[in-house]
Write an enzyme that holds these catalytic residues in place. Sequence first.
Site, PDB file in Angstrom:
ATOM      1  N   GLY A 356      -1.227  -4.868   2.101  1.00  0.00           N
ATOM      2  CA  GLY A 356      -0.755  -3.854   1.172  1.00  0.00           C
ATOM      3  C   GLY A 356      -0.558  -4.433  -0.206  1.00  0.00           C
ATOM      4  O   GLY A 356      -0.582  -5.658  -0.387  1.00  0.00           O
ATOM      5  N   PRO A 357      -0.373  -3.596  -1.200  1.00  0.00           N
ATOM      6  CA  PRO A 357      -0.199  -4.065  -2.578  1.00  0.00           C
ATOM      7  C   PRO A 357       1.106  -4.844  -2.736  1.00  0.00           C
ATOM      8  O   PRO A 357       1.991  -4.777  -1.874  1.00  0.00           O
ATOM      9  CB  PRO A 357      -0.183  -2.771  -3.394  1.00  0.00           C
ATOM     10  CG  PRO A 357       0.157  -1.698  -2.422  1.00  0.00           C
ATOM     11  CD  PRO A 357      -0.347  -2.134  -1.090  1.00  0.00           C
ATOM     12  N   PRO A 358       1.263  -5.580  -3.848  1.00  0.00           N
ATOM     13  CA  PRO A 358       2.490  -6.356  -4.065  1.00  0.00           C
ATOM     14  C   PRO A 358       3.716  -5.452  -4.162  1.00  0.00           C
ATOM     15  O   PRO A 358       3.652  -4.337  -4.686  1.00  0.00           O
ATOM     16  CB  PRO A 358       2.228  -7.068  -5.406  1.00  0.00           C
ATOM     17  CG  PRO A 358       0.753  -7.008  -5.608  1.00  0.00           C
ATOM     18  CD  PRO A 358       0.279  -5.771  -4.936  1.00  0.00           C
ATOM     19  N   GLY A 359       4.831  -5.951  -3.640  1.00  0.00           N
ATOM     20  CA  GLY A 359       6.104  -5.270  -3.833  1.00  0.00           C
ATOM     21  C   GLY A 359       6.417  -4.177  -2.836  1.00  0.00           C
ATOM     22  O   GLY A 359       7.400  -3.460  -3.009  1.00  0.00           O
ATOM     23  N   GLY A 361       7.120  -4.761   0.351  1.00  0.00           N
ATOM     24  CA  GLY A 361       8.081  -5.246   1.341  1.00  0.00           C
ATOM     25  C   GLY A 361       7.476  -5.979   2.517  1.00  0.00           C
ATOM     26  O   GLY A 361       8.064  -5.992   3.599  1.00  0.00           O
ATOM     27  N   LYS A 362       6.323  -6.608   2.332  1.00  0.00           N
ATOM     28  CA  LYS A 362       5.667  -7.296   3.459  1.00  0.00           C
ATOM     29  C   LYS A 362       6.479  -8.509   3.914  1.00  0.00           C
ATOM     30  O   LYS A 362       6.775  -8.674   5.101  1.00  0.00           O
ATOM     31  CB  LYS A 362       4.256  -7.733   3.053  1.00  0.00           C
ATOM     32  CG  LYS A 362       3.328  -6.582   2.692  1.00  0.00           C
ATOM     33  CD  LYS A 362       1.931  -7.046   2.392  1.00  0.00           C
ATOM     34  CE  LYS A 362       1.845  -7.905   1.150  1.00  0.00           C
ATOM     35  NZ  LYS A 362       2.165  -7.189  -0.084  1.00  0.00           N
ATOM     36  N   THR A 363       6.859  -9.368   2.966  1.00  0.00           N
ATOM     37  CA  THR A 363       7.599 -10.586   3.322  1.00  0.00           C
ATOM     38  C   THR A 363       8.992 -10.256   3.845  1.00  0.00           C
ATOM     39  O   THR A 363       9.432 -10.801   4.863  1.00  0.00           O
ATOM     40  CB  THR A 363       7.702 -11.516   2.098  1.00  0.00           C
ATOM     41  OG1 THR A 363       6.380 -11.784   1.596  1.00  0.00           O
ATOM     42  CG2 THR A 363       8.363 -12.835   2.477  1.00  0.00           C
ATOM     43  N   SER A 680     -17.231   4.240  -4.800  1.00  0.00           N
ATOM     44  CA  SER A 680     -16.587   5.554  -4.636  1.00  0.00           C
ATOM     45  C   SER A 680     -16.660   6.422  -5.888  1.00  0.00           C
ATOM     46  O   SER A 680     -16.214   7.570  -5.855  1.00  0.00           O
ATOM     47  CB  SER A 680     -15.119   5.370  -4.217  1.00  0.00           C
ATOM     48  OG  SER A 680     -14.388   4.722  -5.225  1.00  0.00           O
ATOM     49  N   LYS A 723      -5.243   7.082  -3.760  1.00  0.00           N
ATOM     50  CA  LYS A 723      -5.967   7.910  -4.727  1.00  0.00           C
ATOM     51  C   LYS A 723      -5.315   9.283  -4.870  1.00  0.00           C
ATOM     52  O   LYS A 723      -5.195   9.816  -5.990  1.00  0.00           O
ATOM     53  CB  LYS A 723      -7.422   8.046  -4.294  1.00  0.00           C
ATOM     54  CG  LYS A 723      -8.200   6.738  -4.432  1.00  0.00           C
ATOM     55  CD  LYS A 723      -9.633   6.871  -3.956  1.00  0.00           C
ATOM     56  CE  LYS A 723     -10.390   5.554  -4.142  1.00  0.00           C
ATOM     57  NZ  LYS A 723     -11.784   5.624  -3.689  1.00  0.00           N
TER      58      LYS A 723
END
Length: 801
Positions: A356-359, A361-363, A680, A723
């Site tokens: 997923g994109p940064p920020g 909440g992955k970590t 796309s 999108k």
Amino acid sequence: MTTPKEKFETKKLPMMPIRDVVIFPFMMTPFVVGRESSVRALEEALAADKKIFLATQHDASVDEPKPNEIYQVGTVVNIVQSLKLPDGNIKVLVEGIERGKILQITETEGFMQVSVRLARFASETTPQIETSMQRVTSLFEQYVKLCQSLNYETMIAAVRMEDPAKLTDTIAANLQLSIEEKQELLEIFDPADRLNRIGDVLDIEIEKLNMDRTIQSRVKRQMERAQKEYYLNEKIKAIQKELGRGEKSEFDELKKKIDAAGMPKEVRDKAMQELKKLEAMPPMSAESTVSRNYLDWLLAVPWKKRSKEIRNISRAEKVLNEDHYGLEKIKERILEFLAVRQLVKNPKGSILCFVGPPGVGKTSLGMSIAKATGRKFVRMSLGGVRDEAEVRGHRRTYIGALPGQIIQMMKKAGTKNPVFMLDEVDKMSMDFRGDPSAALLEVLDPEQNFMFVDHYLDVEYDLSQVFFIATANVMHTIPAALQDRMEVLRLHGYTEQEKLDISKQFLVKKQMVQAGLLEKNVQFSDEALTMLIRAYTREAGVRNLEREIGNVCRKIARKVVKEGANYSVTITPENLNEFLGVTKFRDMLAHEKSEIGLVTGLAWTEVGGSILSTEATVVDGKGKLMLTGKLGDVMQESAQAAMSYVRSRAHRLGLTREFYRSLDIHVHVPEGAIPKDGPSAGITIATAISSALSRIPVRRDLAMTGEITLRGKVLAIGGLKEKLLAAHRAGLFEVILPKDNEKDLAEVPENLRNAMKLHFVENMDQVLSIALEQPLPQVPEETAQPLGPIPPPSEGPTAHQ
């Protein structure tokens, strides 16, 4: 020999305990006084006759010793000099006068006062005492010759004296003895007894020094000239041989640790073999250091210790909901994992990959999983790692070799079943030193990682009980084989409503605590948070949003300090710019009016979705297709495919087959400094070209995305949720999407689906019928006319918002 005449006298004196030194009569000794009680005792003595009683304390580390922690025999001294130092301490020089034994200790005015019995011996010189003095003097001369730390001339001159008491005290003060041995000599009051004891001590010390010389000569005969380290090694061996002492205790301790470590049989056999090699090596050799380090690493890695896992699903769900908003799919997968753990005794470790994109909440999600399951959490960052040895370690043949980060992190965790986060797995690279992503194939394969082999340890290590979590921003940089070993869970960007809820529930409270603010000091209105999300941040996650909320809180904290604790303010859209300045972003909103050749497309980026205006215009030329806006190879090929489709359908646009021979078509995607790529935008470019050639405007309230084929088929795209979020932010509530993406609507939040009108299309004819303001003329191919000049627009330049 006549018996010495003994006289007793009792005196009352201030007393000062001293550390690490024994004061003998007739000796001048400097030291520093720092304890408050000692300073007071010193001041009391200076105010009287400058005499004070000094006694050594048993333990030098005790700051305020009690009477039973002080030796009972000490020395009455005369204070010769005293100097107060800048730090408050007092430097004194004292001269020993005579021995004394403590009869009673009393504490008065913050210092100790003692009653001391002084025993004075008036010894007559007899032949036996003279003989003892000669023997002691001779032994001391031998001692000084052998002891390199004493100056021979100075010492021999110091002991040329007739008084046996002075002789024994001078020699005792200069012998290199322990505090206990010196105290023992001080406690012998009779000079004759002291002479005999000093003689015995000198015999022992001379024997030690001679033995040391013998050892040195023995070692020197064996030493090669270039091997100083070997010399020291052999010297230690010789000393151990003379003492009959070895290193067995250390090796026994290592053996006990190996037995208690719970190693598998093969590993234990290797550890015992290495221990036997270590025993046979010289202790100071380089090889022994390597072997010892290897054994230390084998013992440091957890072989059987494991965290007691919490498998309470209700508790885990509560922890995940407290720490993170939304992310329902991820939470559901974690709860499934815990449910399986309850039903299966020895399940294999899971290997998840959060993309997923940064920020988003992955970590922090990995940390919450560790908290919910009761496991230890360790994190290894793979960003920029390009050496395979970072994962697998170096072989022991290299100087300074160490295990890889996998084993090092397992040592840090201390248990064999931690939650192990492999952060930024998409940012690894490779060079001549190897490919770390290939080394991870074994680590992340449940069928192989139970026998992971680190190059340094060179034994199998079981990683099957580790819960591996990898994180990445994109998937295309991760090798396919590595992707295949992980269960990919996608964390999409948050919607505006989700960001608002996260701000209210988590971010505002967290930043207020960090800034030291109370609820009465600041209130954030929903409108202010919404404006902050739209105008001051542009991201898929909430990291910058949290940073901006923190900026506001710090500015309010400054005002609270300046104006008082009762200062209070409500943050609204009107006063937000007072705290954060001018807005940083403006949303690329829908165009003000429908225009020919201007189409709104949708794009996916690593930080979420965005809208992408696409312009096309027709000019006189020779059939050239010009593409500008820093377009990538794939996007340029999409534009060429779109152009070929338009040429194949020229009769639908009222054009002849040869129309392109006298025209150039220019396609431009604004924000030309930003690289753009991907297939796309195919239908967007085709619609823009069709609009420019047919002179029919494109609807301004519509956005689109989809890949085009030469036959006009519309193919599926990725990043649907991002999108649609971008379109919603820009005020576009009608979107054209590929039919194949209809199945992906399940990932789109329900409130977003309900707010949008979605057209699912299969071919380009459907796109044009929806996107163009007027239907295309149904012109038979044989009656299509050549394209005439394009009239100038009736209005001024288009304004974009």
